[in-house]
Design a protein around this motif. Sequence first.
Motif, PDB file in Angstrom:
ATOM      1  N   GLN A 152      23.903  11.727 -31.566  1.00 38.26           N
ATOM      2  CA  GLN A 152      22.597  12.390 -31.495  1.00 38.26           C
ATOM      3  C   GLN A 152      21.524  11.440 -32.011  1.00 38.26           C
ATOM      4  N   ASP A 153      20.357  11.502 -31.404  1.00 42.85           N
ATOM      5  CA  ASP A 153      19.192  10.742 -31.859  1.00 42.85           C
ATOM      6  C   ASP A 153      19.498   9.252 -32.014  1.00 42.85           C
ATOM      7  N   GLY A 154      20.349   8.734 -31.136  1.00 43.94           N
ATOM      8  CA  GLY A 154      20.670   7.319 -31.176  1.00 43.94           C
ATOM      9  C   GLY A 154      21.713   6.944 -32.201  1.00 43.94           C
ATOM     10  N   LYS A 155      22.232   7.900 -32.923  1.00 42.72           N
ATOM     11  CA  LYS A 155      23.266   7.628 -33.920  1.00 42.72           C
ATOM     12  C   LYS A 155      24.628   7.929 -33.285  1.00 42.72           C
ATOM     13  N   VAL A 156      25.457   6.916 -33.173  1.00 45.26           N
ATOM     14  CA  VAL A 156      26.744   7.051 -32.497  1.00 45.26           C
ATOM     15  C   VAL A 156      27.690   7.943 -33.295  1.00 45.26           C
ATOM     16  N   ALA A 157      27.653   7.813 -34.594  1.00 45.67           N
ATOM     17  CA  ALA A 157      28.532   8.609 -35.465  1.00 45.67           C
ATOM     18  C   ALA A 157      27.689   9.197 -36.589  1.00 45.67           C
ATOM     19  N   PRO A 158      27.011  10.293 -36.324  1.00 45.43           N
ATOM     20  CA  PRO A 158      26.167  10.896 -37.361  1.00 45.43           C
ATOM     21  C   PRO A 158      26.963  11.240 -38.612  1.00 45.43           C
ATOM     22  N   ALA A 159      26.272  11.217 -39.737  1.00 44.70           N
ATOM     23  CA  ALA A 159      26.914  11.544 -41.008  1.00 44.70           C
ATOM     24  C   ALA A 159      26.841  13.030 -41.313  1.00 44.70           C
ATOM     25  N   ASP A 160      26.314  13.818 -40.364  1.00 45.18           N
ATOM     26  CA  ASP A 160      26.196  15.262 -40.545  1.00 45.18           C
ATOM     27  C   ASP A 160      26.818  15.971 -39.352  1.00 45.18           C
ATOM     28  N   PHE A 161      27.361  17.146 -39.601  1.00 44.92           N
ATOM     29  CA  PHE A 161      27.903  17.955 -38.507  1.00 44.92           C
ATOM     30  C   PHE A 161      26.770  18.393 -37.575  1.00 44.92           C
ATOM     31  N   ASN A 162      27.049  18.415 -36.286  1.00 44.57           N
ATOM     32  CA  ASN A 162      26.086  18.953 -35.324  1.00 44.57           C
ATOM     33  C   ASN A 162      26.780  19.683 -34.179  1.00 44.57           C
TER      34      ASN A 162
ATOM     35  N   PRO B 101      22.388   5.695 -43.579  1.00 42.99           N
ATOM     36  CA  PRO B 101      21.834   5.234 -42.298  1.00 42.99           C
ATOM     37  C   PRO B 101      22.135   6.164 -41.129  1.00 42.99           C
ATOM     38  N   ASN B 102      23.148   7.003 -41.264  1.00 45.43           N
ATOM     39  CA  ASN B 102      23.558   7.868 -40.161  1.00 45.43           C
ATOM     40  C   ASN B 102      23.251   9.345 -40.397  1.00 45.43           C
ATOM     41  N   MET B 103      22.492   9.644 -41.446  1.00 43.18           N
ATOM     42  CA  MET B 103      22.092  11.024 -41.673  1.00 43.18           C
ATOM     43  C   MET B 103      21.103  11.457 -40.594  1.00 43.18           C
ATOM     44  N   LEU B 104      21.240  12.689 -40.153  1.00 45.19           N
ATOM     45  CA  LEU B 104      20.356  13.220 -39.117  1.00 45.19           C
ATOM     46  C   LEU B 104      19.078  13.778 -39.717  1.00 45.19           C
ATOM     47  N   PHE B 105      18.009  13.696 -38.952  1.00 46.98           N
ATOM     48  CA  PHE B 105      16.774  14.350 -39.339  1.00 46.98           C
ATOM     49  C   PHE B 105      16.996  15.868 -39.322  1.00 46.98           C
ATOM     50  N   SER B 106      16.327  16.583 -40.201  1.00 46.09           N
ATOM     51  CA  SER B 106      16.383  18.043 -40.194  1.00 46.09           C
ATOM     52  C   SER B 106      15.341  18.580 -39.220  1.00 46.09           C
ATOM     53  N   THR B 107      15.776  19.423 -38.300  1.00 50.95           N
ATOM     54  CA  THR B 107      14.842  20.048 -37.375  1.00 50.95           C
ATOM     55  C   THR B 107      14.175  21.236 -38.065  1.00 50.95           C
ATOM     56  N   ALA B 108      12.845  21.253 -38.054  1.00 51.74           N
ATOM     57  CA  ALA B 108      12.106  22.333 -38.713  1.00 51.74           C
ATOM     58  C   ALA B 108      11.356  23.203 -37.719  1.00 51.74           C
TER      59      ALA B 108
ATOM     60  N   VAL C 143      40.143  18.220 -43.575  1.00 56.25           N
ATOM     61  CA  VAL C 143      39.739  17.208 -42.592  1.00 56.25           C
ATOM     62  C   VAL C 143      40.911  16.973 -41.651  1.00 56.25           C
ATOM     63  N   ALA C 144      40.621  16.853 -40.367  1.00 57.97           N
ATOM     64  CA  ALA C 144      41.674  16.690 -39.371  1.00 57.97           C
ATOM     65  C   ALA C 144      42.379  15.344 -39.506  1.00 57.97           C
ATOM     66  N   THR C 145      43.644  15.359 -39.191  1.00 58.63           N
ATOM     67  CA  THR C 145      44.437  14.131 -39.199  1.00 58.63           C
ATOM     68  C   THR C 145      43.817  13.104 -38.245  1.00 58.63           C
ATOM     69  N   GLY C 146      43.665  11.875 -38.730  1.00 60.79           N
ATOM     70  CA  GLY C 146      43.097  10.808 -37.911  1.00 60.79           C
ATOM     71  C   GLY C 146      41.591  10.719 -37.958  1.00 60.79           C
ATOM     72  N   TYR C 147      40.953  11.589 -38.735  1.00 64.89           N
ATOM     73  CA  TYR C 147      39.493  11.585 -38.844  1.00 64.89           C
ATOM     74  C   TYR C 147      39.078  11.328 -40.285  1.00 64.89           C
ATOM     75  N   THR C 148      37.870  10.842 -40.434  1.00 62.63           N
ATOM     76  CA  THR C 148      37.277  10.644 -41.750  1.00 62.63           C
ATOM     77  C   THR C 148      36.306  11.786 -42.018  1.00 62.63           C
ATOM     78  N   GLY C 149      36.360  12.349 -43.208  1.00 66.40           N
ATOM     79  CA  GLY C 149      35.547  13.511 -43.531  1.00 66.40           C
ATOM     80  C   GLY C 149      34.092  13.190 -43.799  1.00 66.40           C
ATOM     81  N   ARG C 150      33.303  14.233 -43.847  1.00 69.61           N
ATOM     82  CA  ARG C 150      31.876  14.106 -44.160  1.00 69.61           C
ATOM     83  C   ARG C 150      31.722  13.656 -45.609  1.00 69.61           C
ATOM     84  N   ARG C 151      30.847  12.677 -45.832  1.00 70.62           N
ATOM     85  CA  ARG C 151      30.650  12.081 -47.158  1.00 70.62           C
ATOM     86  C   ARG C 151      31.995  11.681 -47.747  1.00 70.62           C
TER      87      ARG C 151
END
Length: 899
Positions: free
Chosen positions: A521-531, A781-788, A654-662
Amino acid sequence: MRRTSKVSGSGSESLRGFVVVALLAAIACAGPAGPPGPAGPGGPGGDAGTPGTAGPIDYGVLTPAELEVAKITGQLTGVTIPADGRPVVTVKVTERHGSGLRGMSATAVNWRFALIKLTQGVNGSANDSWVSYMAANDHSVASTETATTTALTDNGDGTYTYKFTKAINAGTAAAGTVYEPSKVHRLVVLLYATGNPFSPVNIVQDFIPATGADVTGQNEKIDQTACLECHTQFRAIAGATGELGTGEFHGGVRYDVRTCAACHNDQKRYAATTSGIDSPAVNASGTWTGNMTVINNEAFLNLPVFVHKIHMGEDLKMTGGTYTGFSKPYEVTYPQDVRNCVKCHRSTTANPVPLADNWKNQPSKRACNACHDDISFVNPPPNGRRLHPGGEITQDGNCLLCHSSGGPAGDIPNSHIPVSAPNPNNIYVDQSATGNSNTNAAYVAAAGAVPPGAKVIVYDVKSVSPWDDSGVKRPQIVFKFKLGDGVNFTDVVFPNPTAATELIPNFVGSPSAYFAFAVPQDGKVAPADFNATGSAYIRNVWNGSGTCSNVPASATTSPTGAGTVTGPDSSGYYTMQLKCVVIPANASMLTGGIGYTYNLGTVNASDSTLNFINNNQPLTQINLPAYPYTPNDPNGGKGGKGGLIVPALDVWKVATGYTGRRADPTNGQQKLVVVTEKCDACHVALGVGPDFHAGQRNDATSCNFCHRPNQTASGWSGNQKDFVHSIHGAEKRGVRFTWHEKSNQEGYWKTTYPAVLNRCEMCHLPGTYDFSTTAMTSALPNMLFSTAGQGTYAANTPNSEHSPYVTEGTNYGAGFNFNPLTGASTEAASTTLVISPIVAACSACHDSPAAIDHMQTNGGSFWRPRAEALNDTRGEQCLICHGPNRVAAISLVHTDRTP
């Protein structure tokens, strides 16, 4: 030891001889021994870990920096009550190395003293009450006595002797009460200085003058450590500025709750300007003019009345004016169910409280009326009150005739079980378009309560992983339920769905399996936030009734069911595979859990009995008797026809094979930013009393499953960090936070926060809020902007107020969208309004024009069109100054020791 003897004389007691009480307990504020101290005048340096071996130090030569870290403590070494009735007190004062401090004269620091007595029958109360000798007479208010230079003697070795001005045996014409040496007495000593150059000292000792017995702690009814679980601290800390709140009362010089009774006692009634059951009088409309000092014949500022009323807060009924000392207690927002009396009235192994059960064993009009302020124990009731259902009560001792086990009014503990009533707007009661399907039609246990006969359910998640559905990656979870009494549990075995409609006998409803992950999303290949998310009700998958909703019209095929549930295996675990959710190949941070979503399902128009046997409430027990817990029963007094929910704590992995948030880079699991236990220190159990999400979303670590950066309502961001900070910082904010407000008069902007607002570790784990951990710096660097702002905001309705940062009638465009059925996502319109990640957190509290301008000047975005924000090449430059070890590091400016 010579003891007092009682003789008659002029209606009071006089003294013969004197009593000396050896008092050896030091106040529990001393820190660990530090390194050897400097040589003091007339003595060698301090011997590390050997208090008292160093020579005395002059208080006047200590620098401000030395005082700030001095950890000054005081120890009461004796009190003598001579024949003239003027107590003589000896105190030893030391600093952190054990050296005595001399030179703390009455002109250099403040010394205050009080002596109070524990007695029975004050104002007819069955409970004991503290009464102070310090009052001018028995019809005056009491306070503490300030030391003078002539009364305080500096012995030159760190010990001080003080002789009271007040003669405690002077009788009620010259003292607040009659001297009775056989009763429990409390000596209170306060030591502090203007501006708190050192952390203040409180000394409290309970004793019986006639015997010399030390009875400290034997008459306590509350665990004062429970207070600090919400309030953080009452004590001032040397060097603190308190800009963002301190948690202090009276300048932080009185922090030991036991000292409060020196002033906050029944003698506060004598501040009233008129006599009567209320002062000032309440008129027929329930209002009054002037500050209320006495209400229902009790002094408002008397400690048990005062504290109960403040914590009762918004549930108080007598709201027609202001009160003395705390003008509007009825505006306080209490973060848990107020019926959870054992939050404060508790006894633990670490902090034994001998009289913790007095609240239920020795009820009194004083304590009960403090919360139930619209009940009158006199007949006829005064204005604004209604008569006690049991009629007029003249003696507290009669309370247990009705309020005991088997009594006609029920025992007190069962009348205070914290259980929230069904939401009166639930879709079963209100079977119209206004009925709410996402709420509770059942009673919900609050504050961790387990009512009699109720069962406790625990979710157990063994693993989360993707599974291959003919080349399509979908989510899978391995889980089980455990059912028990809160101590002992057995695994739940689901019945055959062809022979049963519910997962557990005598229960209805189901939690969901909920999965959250991130997609580009928003040009971030692997955002640091769930979307992106996907979910399904476990019961509906188990019985085959679940289908995939929102199937795109262009789809050539559609899954025939929501998924499958197989098991149990040899360890009791079930495996659930969803067919309605696609995990794209470029997805990251896949995490899944049990709990979360809830919905009452389809309205049965023929169900007029409110026996909601087939509803979709989350695991609701239906085989319990009716509940008399809530007096304002929306079911018209029928009791718990909708059943009882004891919310289970949501559980995730966290799912097997994935890295968790933060994530912690060492293991790929989520490195938590907050922990639920910290939230529950105040809330006890998230989501019930005050109610939100029917108590079903109760794990603070996974609120971000739903409250993601793209969530928005009423022109505000619904991202977890944004709204949680905004709610807790409500009193500091300049712009009221109207997100999901109930009306123009009631909303989150009225929240009162009881702790130190800038003590971030009340909720956060260390390093997770100041970017000092690898997980946080890697995520930034990969945190998403908050939509307001997105879509079009219509004109305000009577019970809704949009954010002032959006313009009504303007179309801001559509927000980001992820379709779990196809795995496809749609970027948000470039015109949607966003807030950059750090600004979103900081502006939740710091929303003044100057603060916002500062953030924007340094690259931050605040309700800014998405395209502009994304194209701003500066980015947020906050950490140049506010990063770890910088001049204004976040951890430095968010501490109660701000310079």
